[in-house]
Structure formats: structure tokens, C-alpha cells
Design a protein around this motif. Sequence first.
Motif, PDB file in Angstrom:
ATOM      1  N   LEU A  81      50.436  80.346 -61.241  1.00 54.46           N
ATOM      2  CA  LEU A  81      50.846  81.527 -60.488  1.00 54.46           C
ATOM      3  C   LEU A  81      50.057  82.775 -60.867  1.00 54.46           C
ATOM      4  O   LEU A  81      49.682  83.558 -59.992  1.00 54.46           O
ATOM      5  CB  LEU A  81      52.345  81.786 -60.683  1.00 54.46           C
ATOM      6  N   GLU A  82      49.807  82.980 -62.141  1.00 58.14           N
ATOM      7  CA  GLU A  82      49.021  84.149 -62.544  1.00 58.14           C
ATOM      8  C   GLU A  82      47.596  84.052 -62.001  1.00 58.14           C
ATOM      9  O   GLU A  82      47.014  85.051 -61.579  1.00 58.14           O
ATOM     10  CB  GLU A  82      49.022  84.325 -64.069  1.00 58.14           C
ATOM     11  N   GLY A  83      47.041  82.838 -62.000  1.00 54.49           N
ATOM     12  CA  GLY A  83      45.710  82.637 -61.431  1.00 54.49           C
ATOM     13  C   GLY A  83      45.710  82.889 -59.929  1.00 54.49           C
ATOM     14  O   GLY A  83      44.780  83.497 -59.389  1.00 54.49           O
ATOM     15  N   ALA A  84      46.771  82.435 -59.254  1.00 60.07           N
ATOM     16  CA  ALA A  84      46.895  82.679 -57.815  1.00 60.07           C
ATOM     17  C   ALA A  84      46.977  84.177 -57.536  1.00 60.07           C
ATOM     18  O   ALA A  84      46.381  84.666 -56.575  1.00 60.07           O
ATOM     19  CB  ALA A  84      48.114  81.962 -57.251  1.00 60.07           C
ATOM     20  N   LEU A  85      47.710  84.886 -58.393  1.00 57.12           N
ATOM     21  CA  LEU A  85      47.812  86.338 -58.233  1.00 57.12           C
ATOM     22  C   LEU A  85      46.438  86.993 -58.391  1.00 57.12           C
ATOM     23  O   LEU A  85      46.043  87.826 -57.570  1.00 57.12           O
ATOM     24  CB  LEU A  85      48.802  86.917 -59.249  1.00 57.12           C
ATOM     25  N   ARG A  86      45.687  86.604 -59.412  1.00 56.83           N
ATOM     26  CA  ARG A  86      44.337  87.164 -59.609  1.00 56.83           C
ATOM     27  C   ARG A  86      43.425  86.825 -58.428  1.00 56.83           C
ATOM     28  O   ARG A  86      42.676  87.681 -57.955  1.00 56.83           O
ATOM     29  CB  ARG A  86      43.719  86.630 -60.909  1.00 56.83           C
ATOM     30  N   ASP A  87      43.491  85.575 -57.958  1.00 58.64           N
ATOM     31  CA  ASP A  87      42.655  85.183 -56.824  1.00 58.64           C
ATOM     32  C   ASP A  87      43.040  85.964 -55.568  1.00 58.64           C
ATOM     33  O   ASP A  87      42.173  86.395 -54.802  1.00 58.64           O
ATOM     34  CB  ASP A  87      42.767  83.679 -56.567  1.00 58.64           C
ATOM     35  N   ALA A  88      44.334  86.155 -55.351  1.00 63.71           N
ATOM     36  CA  ALA A  88      44.784  86.911 -54.179  1.00 63.71           C
ATOM     37  C   ALA A  88      44.349  88.372 -54.275  1.00 63.71           C
ATOM     38  O   ALA A  88      43.944  88.966 -53.271  1.00 63.71           O
ATOM     39  CB  ALA A  88      46.304  86.816 -54.038  1.00 63.71           C
ATOM     40  N   GLU A  89      44.418  88.941 -55.475  1.00 71.11           N
ATOM     41  CA  GLU A  89      43.936  90.314 -55.661  1.00 71.11           C
ATOM     42  C   GLU A  89      42.449  90.413 -55.337  1.00 71.11           C
ATOM     43  O   GLU A  89      42.009  91.365 -54.691  1.00 71.11           O
ATOM     44  CB  GLU A  89      44.206  90.781 -57.097  1.00 71.11           C
ATOM     45  N   GLN A  90      41.680  89.421 -55.781  1.00 68.76           N
ATOM     46  CA  GLN A  90      40.245  89.420 -55.478  1.00 68.76           C
ATOM     47  C   GLN A  90      40.021  89.274 -53.975  1.00 68.76           C
ATOM     48  O   GLN A  90      39.167  89.950 -53.397  1.00 68.76           O
ATOM     49  CB  GLN A  90      39.528  88.300 -56.232  1.00 68.76           C
ATOM     50  N   ALA A  91      40.783  88.405 -53.340  1.00 76.46           N
ATOM     51  CA  ALA A  91      40.635  88.206 -51.891  1.00 76.46           C
ATOM     52  C   ALA A  91      40.883  89.513 -51.149  1.00 76.46           C
ATOM     53  O   ALA A  91      40.110  89.884 -50.261  1.00 76.46           O
ATOM     54  CB  ALA A  91      41.596  87.119 -51.405  1.00 76.46           C
TER      55      ALA A  91
END
Length: 174
Positions: A81-91
Motif C-alpha cells: 500500500l505504501e508503494g502504491a501510494l508513492r506510485d500514485a503520487e508520481q502518476a
Amino acid sequence: LYQRGRATTARRWFDWVDAHDLIETRPTLAFTGALTHMIDGRPAAAQRWLDAAERGAVQDGTPELTGRLALIRALDCRDGLEGALRDAEQAVALTPVDDPYRGLSLLVLGIASALTQRFDRADAVLDDAVEIAEDAGAVPAVAIALAERALLALRDGRADDARAFAERACTVVD
């Protein structure tokens, strides 16, 4: 086409592109195919198209494509989930406001924020997602963002707001 309910036509086009070995030469199209296959629940096809998009992104190097690939990683939740959050922020950071995937990127960021218990941020991001997705005609993203806002409102004990968001989501779907 996919967002407008013409998924069968989109799939036929992707099959044609695949049959003619064009996914390696068109990384943006490969991204779109990967996303479509992911949404359709075809993980092997999604991964093959995603691999082609990632190989093409190395040569392409545009921030938009890098952002779109971050969106897929966020959806896939590869790194938790934390990785998904970082990826979504980058997106979101790399996706221009007028890009058709901006609303979806915001939606995924809002959901990732909620799942990581950043509830106030989630609601604000989902509010933005509704507006951007509406402007882009991304009906599924609008409906999901509204439904997520309804869940957040219920969590906060705001039943009237939850009902209004849910009714609006149903109207969008209808």
C-alpha cells in the motif's frame, strides 16, 4: 472507446496491434493495452503489454509515459500500500491536467490515501478526481470516486453526505 462502453471494439484493436507485432514500437499504445487487459482481469496479457511499455519508456523518456507507468504500478499494488501510494503520487505529479488519465491517477491516489488511513487527504483528492474525470468524460472514474467519497463520509458519520455521493454515483452510472 473503453470508457464509452465500446470495450469489445477496443479489444479487437488491441488484438490486431498484437497480431501485427506493433506493441514494441508504440509504448503509449502498449500502456493503454496493459491498462485495458488489467481492468479486464487478464494479468498475463497485461504484464506482456506492460513490459513492452516499460521497454519503450526507456527510449521515449517522456514524463507523461513515466507517469502512466507509475499509474499501472499503483493499480497493481506491486510494492504494498505504501508503494502504491508513492506510485500514485508520481502518476499525479507527472500527468498533465488535460491528460485523459489525470482523473484515474487522482482516483487511484485517493483510494491509496484512504487505504493508508490518510482520510482527509483521500477525500480532497477524490473531490479533485470527480471534477477532472467529469471534464475528461471518464465516467467509470467519476462513479468510483463518488462511491469512495460516500464510504469516507459514512466513516466520518456524515450519513446525509454519504447518501448524496452515492445517489450522484448512481446517476452517473445510469
